[in-house]
Every structure is written in structure tokens, then in C-alpha cells.
Design a protein around this motif. Sequence first.
Motif, PDB file in Angstrom:
ATOM      1  N   GLN A 170       3.450  -0.478   4.519  1.00 54.92           N
ATOM      2  CA  GLN A 170       2.129  -0.975   4.902  1.00 54.92           C
ATOM      3  C   GLN A 170       1.695  -1.994   3.865  1.00 54.92           C
ATOM      4  OE1 GLN A 170      -0.771   1.972   5.985  1.00 54.92           O
ATOM      5  NE2 GLN A 170      -2.506   0.630   5.519  1.00 54.92           N
ATOM      6  N   LYS A 180       2.336  -3.769   9.238  1.00 54.72           N
ATOM      7  CA  LYS A 180       3.102  -2.516   9.236  1.00 54.72           C
ATOM      8  C   LYS A 180       4.508  -2.812   9.744  1.00 54.72           C
ATOM      9  CE  LYS A 180      -1.003   0.156  10.539  1.00 54.72           C
ATOM     10  NZ  LYS A 180      -1.712  -0.793  11.385  1.00 54.72           N
ATOM     11  N   GLN A 232      -3.645  -6.648   8.039  1.00 53.02           N
ATOM     12  CA  GLN A 232      -2.843  -5.486   7.681  1.00 53.02           C
ATOM     13  C   GLN A 232      -1.523  -5.552   8.440  1.00 53.02           C
ATOM     14  OE1 GLN A 232      -3.614  -1.231   9.057  1.00 53.02           O
ATOM     15  NE2 GLN A 232      -4.310  -1.092   6.933  1.00 53.02           N
ATOM     16  N   ALA A 286       0.619  -6.202  13.288  1.00 52.42           N
ATOM     17  CA  ALA A 286      -0.381  -6.886  12.470  1.00 52.42           C
ATOM     18  C   ALA A 286      -1.761  -6.651  13.075  1.00 52.42           C
ATOM     19  CB  ALA A 286      -0.087  -8.384  12.394  1.00 52.42           C
ATOM     20  N   ASP A 287      -2.724  -6.367  12.211  1.00 50.82           N
ATOM     21  CA  ASP A 287      -4.098  -6.136  12.642  1.00 50.82           C
ATOM     22  C   ASP A 287      -5.029  -7.077  11.890  1.00 50.82           C
ATOM     23  OD1 ASP A 287      -3.728  -3.825  14.423  1.00 50.82           O
ATOM     24  OD2 ASP A 287      -3.107  -2.797  12.607  1.00 50.82           O
ATOM     25  N   TYR A 288      -5.878  -7.755  12.639  1.00 48.09           N
ATOM     26  CA  TYR A 288      -6.880  -8.634  12.049  1.00 48.09           C
ATOM     27  C   TYR A 288      -8.177  -8.444  12.818  1.00 48.09           C
ATOM     28  CZ  TYR A 288      -9.444 -12.853  10.769  1.00 48.09           C
ATOM     29  OH  TYR A 288     -10.409 -13.728  10.332  1.00 48.09           O
ATOM     30  N   LYS A 326       0.815  -1.211   0.000  1.00 50.68           N
ATOM     31  CA  LYS A 326       0.000   0.000   0.000  1.00 50.68           C
ATOM     32  C   LYS A 326       0.849   1.262   0.000  1.00 50.68           C
ATOM     33  CE  LYS A 326      -3.859  -2.219  -0.014  1.00 50.68           C
ATOM     34  NZ  LYS A 326      -4.710  -2.194  -1.232  1.00 50.68           N
ATOM     35  N   GLN A 350      -7.468 -10.025   4.989  1.00 43.53           N
ATOM     36  CA  GLN A 350      -7.996  -9.189   6.061  1.00 43.53           C
ATOM     37  C   GLN A 350      -6.930  -8.795   7.079  1.00 43.53           C
ATOM     38  OE1 GLN A 350     -11.929 -10.280   7.674  1.00 43.53           O
ATOM     39  NE2 GLN A 350     -11.924 -12.020   6.264  1.00 43.53           N
ATOM     40  N   SER A 390      -4.932  -7.305  17.518  1.00 43.42           N
ATOM     41  CA  SER A 390      -3.686  -6.638  17.131  1.00 43.42           C
ATOM     42  C   SER A 390      -2.513  -7.423  17.702  1.00 43.42           C
ATOM     43  CB  SER A 390      -3.649  -5.202  17.661  1.00 43.42           C
ATOM     44  OG  SER A 390      -4.707  -4.434  17.143  1.00 43.42           O
ATOM     45  N   GLN A 400      -1.107  -5.353   2.841  1.00 44.54           N
ATOM     46  CA  GLN A 400      -2.443  -5.910   3.059  1.00 44.54           C
ATOM     47  C   GLN A 400      -2.474  -7.332   2.522  1.00 44.54           C
ATOM     48  OE1 GLN A 400      -4.906  -3.841   4.524  1.00 44.54           O
ATOM     49  NE2 GLN A 400      -6.089  -5.719   4.841  1.00 44.54           N
TER      50      GLN A 400
END
Length: 675
Positions: free
Chosen positions: A541, A550, A548, A589-591, A493, A546, A595, A543
Motif C-alpha cells: 500500500q 494498492k 492511494q 488507485a483511489d483519488y 505504508k 492524495q 477509483s 500513498q
Amino acid sequence: MESKYTNTTRNIIITILVLVTQLYFSQSKDSIKEKAILPVHIYKKDFKEILPAQTLSGEQLERLNSQSVADALRYFSGVQIKDYGGIGGLKTVNIRSMGSQHVGVFYDGIQLGNAQNGVIDLGKFSLDDIEEISLYNGQKSEIFQPAKDFGSSGSIYLQPKTPVFYGKKKTNLVLRIKNSSIDLFNPSFRLEQKISNKVSASFSSEFIQSDGRYKYTYQKKHPDGSIANDTVATRYDSYITAKRFETSLQGLLNNGSWNIRGYGYISDRGIPSAIVNNGFGPKGQKLLDKNYFVQTSFRKRIFPKLETQIKAKFAYDYTRYLDTVNVAETALKTDNKYIQREVYLSSSNMYSITSNWDVSANVDFQYNNLDSNLKLFSFPTRYTSLVAFATTYQWKRFKFLGSVLGTFIQEKVERNSKSPDKREWTPSAFLSYQPLASKDFMIRAFYKRIFRMPTFNDLYYTMIGNVFLKPEFTNQYDLGFTYQKSFNQPVLKNIYVKVDGYYNKVENKIIAVPTTNLFRWMMTNLGDVQIIGADVNVQAQLQLGQVQLKPLVSYTYQSARDFTEKGESYYGDQIPYVPWHSGTFTMMADYKDWSFNYSFMYTGKRYDAQQNNIEYNAVRPWYTHDLSVQRTFYWRSHQLKASLEVNNTLNQHYDVVRNYPMPGRNFKLIVSYTL
């Protein structure tokens, strides 16, 4: 011992009750009407900005396994943190090896002061109320700021949280509790109230209590540098009991804003002693602090091209150092008390000649004094006046900022001799160039010469101070580039790259040297340090479905060599506690509502003594792996977060400062509830 276990049991019960409550809340997620997402960014970019800052903000600060501001600063490149162990241990920061006294620390836009020794203990500042931490090399690249903002070799800006209200909501309340395996009990709260459409207030408070005890491995060195057998012991004298409270009132005006802030910090903490000569037990040294300040700022655009800003501050700092251990062969106890007072006033004015050309004139005045119960103390008072003239200009793809700072210092003492008056003018120049039509790539450079005034301890400390000390100068040269680009791709991204090479020279470095009396040392100007270094920062960043991701990488190389005395065996050696190589890697990581965070931190080989880079003086490299997982739950319009941290996951035993062992593997549970 019984009370200790009672407190620990109480903390665990409280935590379990909160977790049970969170499970109930998690069942009502669908009833949320509005979910506020905090902005997350690491580097900010402004149209007129020349030097980008290293910045951590928002939820990233919550996920970096950091207890204090000092812990978070470890993730910036070019920074060395001295940590003397434990929650209550002193924590100071050094930027690009120029010394802790050359770092300006600003809280809500006004500098934190310590005229006594010039060092700010960043361990006193919690992250609970901090929205953003920014680090600038040289100085912040803007001209509408107080004259003191031009007066440091490097600057750290701590921006407290500003109340934000969604919809018709008029009250925000956050309750938070932290508990760790090092017997930490750390509750806090933050209350925000909307008074009108233009006025809001906030109040926060925090309590910290810990016995600070933890296991560590002590390694004794042979003269050849080899390591003797390890000894497992318990760390003492790192306890802390502290209370922090803060309140603010802020508002908007037509073409302007204002705020008033009050801050208080009261602590009773042990001073961790060096682990030498098998001295593993308590040493009986402690520090009691009472720090208060009140500050205000007012900013308004008077005419379309003229903007003015006024700031003021009063600070009161009380420090008491107690040592109940026998001194030498006597049975005397040490009980030293110090009181510092500071008054600060600032006026800044900026005029826009054209849309691309601004000029500013900035005037500051500062009053400092120091009282003590030491015998034959000088009771110094310092009057500092600063004047800064600056301009910034943009021509096509070029941006330029130039400034000159005048510093005028007078001092008075009640007894003994005083330091001569000081008058210094110091310049700086910053330049950036956009070589391509796209704004993705930017080349920049700067030069800055600045000085730091000797502290009250340097000048007046009984039997040690030297009133004839000269200011310590730094000359900084920097060349670097930034690349930032967003992509319309399924995976990648955006990406951000920042690279800097620099050369710094410290002149008239103030050091302590022995005299003919081995029990009496004297401060003098002898130092000449030259630093060549490079900083690299990369952020991206990604993806993946689902998820993300960083990633963030920072790396620093520094050759910081001492060229003070030709012919000495240490001439040209690396200065103490500066590694050649250091770096960090972080993956967030975010799902959905989960987090995850992984952090790796590395500090390479260093030396702990001024004399000779020999193996006996070498400090081994250290590294840590930290993990954390966070889950967010919602119930109606309320939010609850639960976070579990595992710090020093591999249980490595290491020292940041020789003979001050750091904790091994430890766990922390954090629960916060937002009303």
C-alpha cells in the motif's frame, strides 16, 4: 432480430436515465452526515492461524472486472480455472493441479455438494452478495469446524454479506444494474432489515439475460503445429437466462449466534460447443438447472472452556441436458434428466484445556441420492459419516495443529452392483514458527493426506462406471513463509509477502480408458501424478499525495507430470491444461471519490492432450489487460456508484480450453444505488 435490438435499446435507455440521476445526486455531496467505509484487506491474520488464506473482500471484489466467483479466483496463485466461454459457459477451479473434485467449496460455512460428478460450477455464484472469498491450501487452520472442512485438498470459502446498520438506520437497499456489449442485461437488488438489536434479515435477487454472442478468431492447426489463416466467426450457444434469489435471517445470543439461509438458482443456458471442423454455427445443446438449498447454523459457548456448533442443510438439484442435434447417424434426441438430493448434519465441539491448547471433536452425517431417466440406471444412494479429532497448541513461538479424519461410506443401488463400503483414516499436521521477536516474519509447513470418493458418475454411469474404483488419494507437502510489516513513512505504508514451495502426489487417479469396444470406455485407477510448484504473492500500500495505490502481484510455477505408465511416450510429461508459469498483476488507485483499476493476467504454454507434449498439442500462452474506472456520488445519506469496465482491452483472441474461444474486447457499465 427486431426483439434483440428492442431489448438492447431498452437497456441503454435505462442506463442513461440512471446516469442522469447520478449527476443530480453528485451535486449534494456536502449533505452527507455519515459515510460508511468498508474494510479492505487481501490477507487476514489471526492469533492462532497457522496457514494464512488468500482472501479478497469488500470493494476489491467490485473492482476486479469479475462477473462471477470463478472470475475473481483467477487472481489467486496456484489456481487454474477452466472456462468454456461466455457468460453461460461452465467454469471450474483446480487448486495446485490436484483436480477439480479435490476442491471443497463452502458457502456460508457449509460445503456445496455434487455427488454426481464432484464438480461445482462457480459461474452460478454472483459476486453481488459475496463479502469475502478465501482460498486455503490443505485446509483452514482452525479446529472448531465441521468434519467435512477437514476433508478436502484445498478449500474455497464464500462468505455472503452480513447486514450492517449505521446509527438509527433500520433498512438498507442496494439497486444495481449491469449492461455490457455482449448484450447483457443484469439487474439485481439487496434488501436488509433490522428487526431488533440482535436480529436482522436480508433478501436479494438477480436476473441475468444475454444472447452470449461475440466475435472471435478461429485458428486451424497444421500437423506440424503451425497456424493456418485466421477465420473471424461468431460464437453461438452461449446464451443464458438465469434467476437467483437468496434470503437469510440471523441473530445474536448470549455467547453465541445463529442463522438460517435459503438459496435458489434457476437457469436456461446454451452449452458452448467446441469449434472443430469449421463448425461455427449453433449446435443445439442446452442445460436447464434448478438448484435450491436451505441451511442453518447455531453456535454457542456453553461453559467458559466449551463451545459447540450445529449445522444442517437440505439441497435439491435438478439438471436437464438437451441435445437436439442428430446423434451419430440416427435422428434420436438426447434428453437426460438428473435429480440430486442431499441431507447434511454436523456437530462440532471445542474444549480449551489452557489458553494455548485447544482440542475438538467433530461429527458429520451426509445423505445423497441420484435419480435419472437413463435406461438401466442404478439409482445410487450414499451414506457418509465423518469423524474428525483435532488439536492446536502454541508454545512460545511455535504453533501446531494436528488432525485425523475418519470417513465411513456405505452405498445402496436399486439395480446392478454397488461399490464396496469404504473406511479411511487420513491425518494432517500444520506447523508455524516465529524465528524473530517481531511477529513480522513467520515460517510454516504442513503435511496432509486426504482422499476423494469416486463420484456417482465414476461408479454407476451406464456402460461406463466401475463400482470397484478405489478412492483417489493426495499427499501434500508445503514449506513457506510470510512477511508483513507496516511503515510510518510518507510513501510506503505496508507490505505483505507470501511464498510457498510444495510437492503433491496424486495416487490412484481416476481416468477413463477405452475397452475392446471403441464406443465403450471404463473408469479405472491408473493415474500417478506428481506436482512440484511454487506460489508467490506480494501486496503493498502506497500513498502519493492524495492518491492511494494498492499493487498486488501473484505468480505460480508448476511442474505437474504424469508418471502413470513407464514406457509410454507421455511418461513424465506435463498433464493437460497446467501451465508451467502463470501470474497476475493488479494496480488499484483511489483519488477522492474516484477509483481506478488495472489488471494483467498471464497463463503460459500448456498442452491439451494426455498423449505427448508435442507442438501439435500445445495451447498458446494467453494474457489479458482489463481496465475499470469508478466514481462514487453522494446525496443526503444515499450513495451511487457508476463503473465502466473495459475487458480484454487489447482484443486478444484466446482459448482457456482448446476450441472454446473467449470474448474479445468488451465493455461493461455497472450502476448501483444504495438507499
